[in-house]
Design an enzyme around this catalytic site. Structure first.
Site, PDB file in Angstrom:
ATOM      1  N   HIS A 160     106.554  97.092  64.241  1.00 13.92           N
ATOM      2  CA  HIS A 160     106.754  96.294  63.015  1.00 13.92           C
ATOM      3  C   HIS A 160     106.692  97.149  61.747  1.00 13.92           C
ATOM      4  O   HIS A 160     107.070  96.683  60.666  1.00 13.92           O
ATOM      5  CB  HIS A 160     105.709  95.181  62.913  1.00 13.92           C
ATOM      6  CG  HIS A 160     105.836  94.134  63.967  1.00 13.92           C
ATOM      7  ND1 HIS A 160     107.006  93.440  64.169  1.00 13.92           N
ATOM      8  CD2 HIS A 160     104.950  93.671  64.894  1.00 13.92           C
ATOM      9  CE1 HIS A 160     106.831  92.573  65.173  1.00 13.92           C
ATOM     10  NE2 HIS A 160     105.598  92.705  65.628  1.00 13.92           N
ATOM     11  N   ASP A 196     109.018  94.286  73.646  1.00 14.13           N
ATOM     12  CA  ASP A 196     107.906  93.476  73.133  1.00 14.13           C
ATOM     13  C   ASP A 196     108.424  92.062  72.830  1.00 14.13           C
ATOM     14  O   ASP A 196     109.608  91.876  72.538  1.00 14.13           O
ATOM     15  CB  ASP A 196     107.373  94.132  71.851  1.00 14.13           C
ATOM     16  CG  ASP A 196     106.143  93.438  71.281  1.00 14.13           C
ATOM     17  OD1 ASP A 196     105.027  93.908  71.560  1.00 14.13           O
ATOM     18  OD2 ASP A 196     106.300  92.429  70.566  1.00 14.13           O
ATOM     19  N   HIS A 198     108.046  90.387  70.258  1.00  8.71           N
ATOM     20  CA  HIS A 198     108.448  90.238  68.852  1.00  8.71           C
ATOM     21  C   HIS A 198     109.543  91.220  68.476  1.00  8.71           C
ATOM     22  O   HIS A 198     109.613  92.324  69.008  1.00  8.71           O
ATOM     23  CB  HIS A 198     107.230  90.457  67.945  1.00  8.71           C
ATOM     24  CG  HIS A 198     106.112  89.512  68.225  1.00  8.71           C
ATOM     25  ND1 HIS A 198     105.052  89.849  69.040  1.00  8.71           N
ATOM     26  CD2 HIS A 198     105.899  88.242  67.807  1.00  8.71           C
ATOM     27  CE1 HIS A 198     104.217  88.808  69.112  1.00  8.71           C
ATOM     28  NE2 HIS A 198     104.707  87.821  68.374  1.00  8.71           N
ATOM     29  N   ASP A 285     103.610  91.121  75.594  1.00 10.44           N
ATOM     30  CA  ASP A 285     103.311  89.777  75.075  1.00 10.44           C
ATOM     31  C   ASP A 285     104.408  88.785  75.457  1.00 10.44           C
ATOM     32  O   ASP A 285     104.374  87.622  75.046  1.00 10.44           O
ATOM     33  CB  ASP A 285     103.049  89.785  73.565  1.00 10.44           C
ATOM     34  CG  ASP A 285     103.909  90.751  72.801  1.00 10.44           C
ATOM     35  OD1 ASP A 285     104.857  91.315  73.374  1.00 10.44           O
ATOM     36  OD2 ASP A 285     103.648  90.945  71.591  1.00 10.44           O
TER      37      ASP A 285
HETATM   38 ZN   LIG Z   1     104.531  91.712  69.958  1.00 12.04          ZN
END
Ligand SMILES: [Zn+2]
Ligand SMILES: [Zn+2]
Lengths: 343, 343
Positions: A160, A196, A198, A285
């Protein structure tokens, strides 16, 4: 497979995370590292090595200098301003405000450099993020030098972190820093595959206008999931980078059958790109029991995922990103690696 | 001078405010209203009237429809999503992210519409903000109809609320809504003078490209103070509005002598503009004991401020904005009004 690991990643110990209007115990916790390294040891994945120190230069090759200086001093400045909680922004350059002025005050500056507010800038964050980057680079160097795969047990995660923004538990973009080093070392093309849950908004941001890094991300649809404001399918790159950014937003409830379809499309694009190196932003995740995510992958699915990655036949560096079902994080991460090993 | 007041403004009772990485008792509290109305009664400022209800239409004349609908339903949607804390954003369309997509999820949408994170969207916020706007419009109508001054004891305040953003304790921009109504009622030119400690970013935003509202704001320098990312001296308006936005950023520690100099410059510009109406965004967080501000005005200074405003000779509507030294807020606010009355 070799694992690069350091207990120093556990120096970052935030006490709080802003989640749903409350402070909760941080999901991105040091225990994640323990669970993964325990599993690596238990199944005998291979040798565990300490990283070597690479300093700030590889960070500054992808991140903004002012941003790195901010992260280095933010904790001390926050305390010097008499602020007693863990550093969290309460304002930022929102829509309709200016993004061209960096405030003097630490309360303003933390908002300028923040992507989000769940992640506190607690003590030793800068040190831990440096070690995380060292782990990524040590794994990268091993893969480049030997052609053998390696696993960097990075913490905090990195995907991120944008050119000049932290958030989503990330500070330095480990995958981007590693890719940049590979390119500077003489490689012509690197692919980063982000699995991931996200969207890897930071990695996308860093390479968005470049064609020497193919970035692909499978993730929860940003209409529903963090980081909400990036990761749509129409983000395909800019300028020279057009066509070298590929997003696969997937709806909540996605199971492995659907997810693996998207993965196969991504792998097809990786093959067509013919990179000399693959970096996998390895978050688990996507797991069905993850407390902050909504996909439905099961532990055995990660074995299959690893096998599919291996089939590419490309030198591969795995770097840990997210995964917050702490009890199962070791099993799930190491399943990808053992699937890749063919064991 | 007539005061417009309603106990219904006290329906908004947030339990928390995010401040310096902690949750603190909200500075913008219902007790502020009690202190001001008690002082109005004590010194016999004049009749206290209840507002009439104006509905949503005057709000929609300056705010975005989607934003208003969001505020109406945010509390219920947050609860329906199983979120247990008071609604606070943890991510937003930061720099490098997209501002062109409104998420489906309430956690994403709250960030889309938020200017800042200190202000929770607790129960009854929408109702209280509606009453606050009714108070502003009732005061406005009285001034327009009689030429006599009036005071709207608005709460929550309004000047940080932009076209489609809440924050800084503000939801609907009371001053802008009142100015717009005056213009729609036939006036040609209205001036809004914002003497709250903080920049009136929302009011600036709403009228930035217009020449029928002159907006002037005296406030803490945004390099040091909230809202940090707007309120610089070089923001002078856009297009037709060029020259009709005037910012006076002042350094921390500013006392009344320095502040009154800036005020006189602002009043000179108001005179030159020849508005038919003056709306004063009346915040008293310029007070030396204010807990979140850094100017050094004393209680007697507000009397002098009121006298200077009166000297303009323009029909004037006072609308309450900030002021968080709760014990003294009544004295300071009413000092401006009695100074204006010449008593
Ligand atoms: Zn994540
Ligand atoms: Zn204020």
């Amino acid at each position: 497979m070799l694992t690069f690991h350091s207990e120093d990643t556990k120096q970052r110990r935030p006490r709080i995370e802003l989640d749903g209007g409350r402070f909760v115990t941080p999901h991105e916790c040091p225990e994640r590292v323990d669970m993964v390294i325990d599993r690596v040891r238990k199944i005998g994945l291979g040798e565990i090595r300490a990283p070597r120190a690479y300093g700030l230069e590889p960070i500054l090759a992808v991140h903004d200098h002012g941003y790195v200086a901010f992260l280095e001093h933010a904790w001390d400045e926050w305390g010097a301003a008499g602020l007693e909680g863990e550093p969290i922004p309460s304002i930022w350059p929102a829509r309709r405000l200016r993004g061209d002025r960096i405030p003097n005050s630490i309360e303003g500056r933390i908002g300028y450099y923040a992507l989000a507010a769940e992640t506190t800038l607690c003590a030793r964050t800068f040190a831990a993020a440096q070690v995380s980057k060292d782990i990524a680079l040590s794994a990268l160097d091993h893969v480049v030098q030997t052609g053998e795969p390696a696993f960097g047990l990075c913490r905090p995660p990195g995907h991120h972190a944008a050119i000049d923004q932290y958030g989503g538990y990330c500070f330095f973009n480990n995958a981007a820093i590693a890719a940049q080093r590979a390119l500077q070392g003489g490689m012509g093309k690197v692919a980063i595959l982000d699995i991931d849950f996200h969207h890897g908004n930071g990695t996308q941001d860093i390479f968005y206008a470049r064609d020497d890094v193919l970035f692909l991300s499978l993730h929860g649809d940003p209409r529903q999931e963090f980081p909400y404001f990036l990761g749509f399918a129409d983000e395909t790159g800019r300028g020279k980078g057009e066509g070298f950014n590929v997003n696969y937003p997937l709806l909540g409830g996605t199971d492995y059958a659907v997810w693996a379809n998207a993965l196969e499309d991504a792998l097809r694009r990786v093959r067509a790109y013919r990179p000399e190196l693959l970096i996998v932003s390895l978050g688990v995740d996507t797991f069905e029991l993850d407390p902050i995510s909504s996909f439905k992958l099961k532990s055995d699915d990660y074995l299959d995922c690893g096998r599919r990655l291996k089939a590419l036949g490309i030198p591969t560096t795995f770097l840990l990103e997210g995964g917050y079902a702490v009890e199962e994080i070791g099993i799930n991460v190491v399943n990808v690696l053992t699937g890749f090993e063919g064991s």
